[in-house]
Design a protein around this motif. Structure first.
Motif, mmCIF file in Angstrom:
data_model
loop_
_atom_site.group_PDB
_atom_site.id
_atom_site.type_symbol
_atom_site.label_atom_id
_atom_site.label_comp_id
_atom_site.label_asym_id
_atom_site.label_seq_id
_atom_site.Cartn_x
_atom_site.Cartn_y
_atom_site.Cartn_z
ATOM 1 N N GLU A 165 0.883 -1.344 -0.193
ATOM 2 C CA GLU A 165 -0.043 -0.020 0.108
ATOM 3 C C GLU A 165 0.668 1.306 0.024
ATOM 4 O O GLU A 165 0.250 2.517 -0.379
ATOM 5 C CB GLU A 165 -1.028 0.077 1.211
ATOM 6 C CG GLU A 165 -2.053 -1.153 1.137
ATOM 7 C CD GLU A 165 -2.974 -1.162 2.301
ATOM 8 O OE1 GLU A 165 -2.769 -0.115 3.191
ATOM 9 O OE2 GLU A 165 -3.894 -1.973 2.572
ATOM 10 N N LYS A 166 2.200 1.092 0.757
ATOM 11 C CA LYS A 166 2.983 2.489 0.978
ATOM 12 C C LYS A 166 3.569 2.842 -0.749
ATOM 13 O O LYS A 166 3.573 3.813 -0.969
ATOM 14 C CB LYS A 166 3.865 2.230 1.794
ATOM 15 C CG LYS A 166 4.899 3.557 1.968
ATOM 16 C CD LYS A 166 5.870 2.962 2.992
ATOM 17 C CE LYS A 166 6.982 4.302 3.328
ATOM 18 N NZ LYS A 166 7.672 4.568 1.936
ATOM 19 N N GLY A 167 3.743 1.883 -1.389
ATOM 20 C CA GLY A 167 4.407 2.186 -2.739
ATOM 21 C C GLY A 167 5.958 2.300 -2.330
ATOM 22 O O GLY A 167 6.506 1.999 -1.226
ATOM 23 N N ILE A 168 6.739 2.704 -3.540
ATOM 24 C CA ILE A 168 8.058 2.604 -3.612
ATOM 25 C C ILE A 168 8.696 4.097 -3.272
ATOM 26 O O ILE A 168 8.228 4.992 -4.057
ATOM 27 C CB ILE A 168 8.714 2.140 -4.893
ATOM 28 C CG1 ILE A 168 8.347 0.491 -5.035
ATOM 29 C CG2 ILE A 168 10.314 2.018 -5.095
ATOM 30 C CD1 ILE A 168 8.948 -0.167 -3.993
ATOM 31 N N ASP A 169 9.861 3.925 -2.478
ATOM 32 C CA ASP A 169 10.262 5.382 -2.273
ATOM 33 C C ASP A 169 11.267 6.028 -3.412
ATOM 34 O O ASP A 169 11.055 7.074 -3.938
ATOM 35 C CB ASP A 169 11.116 5.224 -1.106
ATOM 36 C CG ASP A 169 10.150 5.053 0.166
ATOM 37 O OD1 ASP A 169 9.265 5.655 0.280
ATOM 38 O OD2 ASP A 169 10.561 4.374 1.000
ATOM 39 N N VAL A 170 11.951 5.342 -4.007
ATOM 40 C CA VAL A 170 12.845 5.489 -5.143
ATOM 41 C C VAL A 170 12.861 4.423 -6.114
ATOM 42 O O VAL A 170 13.138 3.082 -5.921
ATOM 43 C CB VAL A 170 14.419 5.638 -4.889
ATOM 44 C CG1 VAL A 170 15.422 5.873 -5.735
ATOM 45 C CG2 VAL A 170 14.206 6.849 -3.695
ATOM 46 N N ILE A 171 12.628 4.833 -7.538
ATOM 47 C CA ILE A 171 12.736 3.643 -8.478
ATOM 48 C C ILE A 171 14.204 4.324 -9.564
ATOM 49 O O ILE A 171 14.111 5.439 -9.960
ATOM 50 C CB ILE A 171 11.470 3.916 -9.390
ATOM 51 C CG1 ILE A 171 10.347 3.263 -8.694
ATOM 52 C CG2 ILE A 171 11.626 2.890 -10.575
ATOM 53 C CD1 ILE A 171 8.986 3.177 -9.270
ATOM 54 N N ILE A 172 14.959 3.533 -9.554
ATOM 55 C CA ILE A 172 16.055 3.571 -10.728
ATOM 56 C C ILE A 172 15.555 3.374 -11.885
ATOM 57 O O ILE A 172 15.535 1.943 -12.203
ATOM 58 C CB ILE A 172 17.474 2.876 -10.103
ATOM 59 C CG1 ILE A 172 17.731 3.503 -8.646
ATOM 60 C CG2 ILE A 172 18.429 3.235 -11.013
ATOM 61 C CD1 ILE A 172 17.812 4.758 -8.416
ATOM 62 N N ASN A 185 2.971 5.386 -10.940
ATOM 63 C CA ASN A 185 1.775 4.772 -10.137
ATOM 64 C C ASN A 185 2.103 3.941 -8.899
ATOM 65 O O ASN A 185 1.493 3.548 -8.127
ATOM 66 C CB ASN A 185 0.957 4.029 -10.906
ATOM 67 C CG ASN A 185 0.204 4.668 -12.136
ATOM 68 O OD1 ASN A 185 -0.354 5.879 -11.522
ATOM 69 N ND2 ASN A 185 -0.014 4.457 -13.304
ATOM 70 N N LEU A 186 3.656 3.684 -9.049
ATOM 71 C CA LEU A 186 4.137 2.798 -8.094
ATOM 72 C C LEU A 186 4.733 3.631 -6.640
ATOM 73 O O LEU A 186 5.136 2.809 -5.960
ATOM 74 C CB LEU A 186 5.272 1.797 -8.674
ATOM 75 C CG LEU A 186 4.889 0.858 -9.733
ATOM 76 C CD1 LEU A 186 6.046 0.059 -10.338
ATOM 77 C CD2 LEU A 186 3.715 -0.101 -9.324
ATOM 78 N N LEU A 187 5.012 4.820 -7.046
ATOM 79 C CA LEU A 187 5.666 5.474 -6.192
ATOM 80 C C LEU A 187 4.919 5.758 -4.811
ATOM 81 O O LEU A 187 3.712 5.801 -4.721
ATOM 82 C CB LEU A 187 6.167 6.913 -6.620
ATOM 83 C CG LEU A 187 7.048 6.918 -7.736
ATOM 84 C CD1 LEU A 187 7.199 8.305 -8.170
ATOM 85 C CD2 LEU A 187 8.372 6.535 -7.082
ATOM 86 N N SER A 188 5.477 5.920 -3.499
ATOM 87 C CA SER A 188 4.979 6.281 -2.513
ATOM 88 C C SER A 188 4.737 7.824 -2.376
ATOM 89 O O SER A 188 5.175 8.397 -3.325
ATOM 90 C CB SER A 188 6.013 5.723 -1.087
ATOM 91 O OG SER A 188 7.261 6.834 -1.448
#
Length: 279
Positions: A165-172, A185-188
Motif C-alpha cells: 500500500e505504501k509504494g516505492i520510495d525510489v525507482i532507478i 503509479n508505483l511511487l510512495s
C-alpha cells in the motif's frame, strides 16, 4: 634520427551509424600523455550502452570524428605526463573516462580520473566499475538522496512488482521510454523516479505526480563535480577493500568482435553480468 612512433591495435569510428562503423585497425599511433595525463596499457574495457549512443550519433554529446570509443578501462600505467605525482609506471588502475578511447591497447586518461585497482579485483572487474558503479552512487546518493529505511526498486529483465500500500520510495529507471508512466503509479508519497536511461519519448500524465508530490529526476554522471567524483571513488574503493564491491562479469569479447558486443548490449535481453572487451 627521429624515433619511430609505436603503433597499436584499436577500434576507430570514421562516421556515425550502426555497429558496422566500428573499424578494427592494427596501425594506430600510441597516444602520448601530456601534462596531468597518464598512459594506461589496457587489459580490459567495459562496454556500456552509452558507447552505442555515441557511435550512432544520436546522443547529446557527439565525439569528434574519427575517434576511438570506450570510457571504462582497467590496466597498468605505462607512462605519466608532466606534473603527475599520484601515479607511477607499473601501478594497477581503473578509470571512468578516457581521453583517447578505451577500445585500444593503450589509452590516455586525465590523472584525476584514474583510481587505484586493489589486488583483490582482476582487470575485468576493474573495467566493470566505472560508469555502472559511479552512476549508481550518483543516482542513489546525490540525486535521489536516499535515506535509511527507504525502499528502492531497480528494474530487472523480468518478473512482477509487489509494492504494497505504501509504494516505492525510489525507482532507478534505465528504460524510461517504456516504464515511466507505470513508475509514477508505483511511487510512495514523496517518491522519486531517477531516470538513468531512456531510448525514446513516452507520454505521461503529469497529474500522476500531484497527489503523491512525486518527482522525476534525471541523472548525468558527468555533471558531477570533481568533489562528487572523489567522494564516490572513496566510497567505492572502501567497498573494494572491505569486499562488498565485487563486479560480476558477463559476456567477454576480443577487440575484433566489438561490433557483436554493440549489437548484443542493446538487443539481447536477460543478460547477467558486465559486458567486457578483452584487449
Amino acid at each position: 634520427m627521429a624515433t619511430k612512433q609505436k603503433l597499436m591495435r584499436a577500434i576507430r569510428v570514421f562516421e556515425f551509424g550502426g555497429p558496422e562503423v566500428l573499424k578494427f585497425q592494427s596501425d594506430v599511433a600510441v597516444p602520448i600523455p601530456k601534462d596531468h595525463q597518464v598512459l594506461i596499457k589496457v587489459y580490459a574495457c567495459g562496454v556500456n550502452p552509452v558507447d552505442t549512443y555515441f557511435r550512432s550519433g544520436t546522443y547529446g554529446r557527439k565525439p569528434h570524428l574519427p575517434y576511438t570509443p570506450g570510457l571504462d578501462v582497467a590496466g597498468v600505467i605505462e607512462a605519466v605526463g608532466d606534473n603527475v605525482t599520484a601515479f607511477k609506471k607499473g601501478e594497477r588502475v581503473f578509470t571512468t573516462n578516457t581521453i583517447s578511447g578505451g577500445y585500444a591497447e593503450y589509452a590516455v586518461v586525465a590523472d584525476d580520473n584514474v583510481y587505484t585497482l586493489p589486488e583483490k579485483l582482476d582487470f575485468k572487474q576493474g573495467a566493470a566499475i566505472g560508469i555502472p558503479y559511479f552512476t549508481a552512487y550518483r543516482a542513489l546518493l546525490n540525486r535521489a538522496r536516499v535515506k535509511p529505511g527507504e525502499s528502492v526498486l531497480v528494474h530487472g529483465a523480468s518478473g512482477g512488482k509487489s509494492v504494497g500500500e505504501k509504494g516505492i520510495d525510489v525507482i532507478i529507471e534505465m528504460l524510461a521510454n517504456v516504464n515511466l508512466s507505470n513508475d509514477l503509479n508505483l511511487l510512495s508519497n514523496g517518491g522519486r523516479v531517477i531516470v538513468v536511461g531512456s531510448r525514446g519519448p513516452i507520454e505521461i500524465n503529469p497529474r500522476d505526480t500531484i497527489t503523491k508530490e512525486s518527482s522525476i529526476i534525471g541523472v548525468a554522471l558527468y555533471s558531477s563535480t570533481k568533489e562528487e567524483f572523489q567522494q564516490c571513488a572513496a566510497a567505492l574503493q572502501a567497498g573494494m577493500e572491505i569486499g562488498w564491491l565485487r563486479p560480476v562479469i558477463g559476456s567477454e569479447y576480443p577487440l575484433e568482435k566489438v561490433a557483436q558486443a554493440h549489437e548484443n548490449i542493446i538487443h539481447s535481453s536477460g543478460a547477467t553480468g558486465k559486458m567486457i572487451l578483452l584487449i
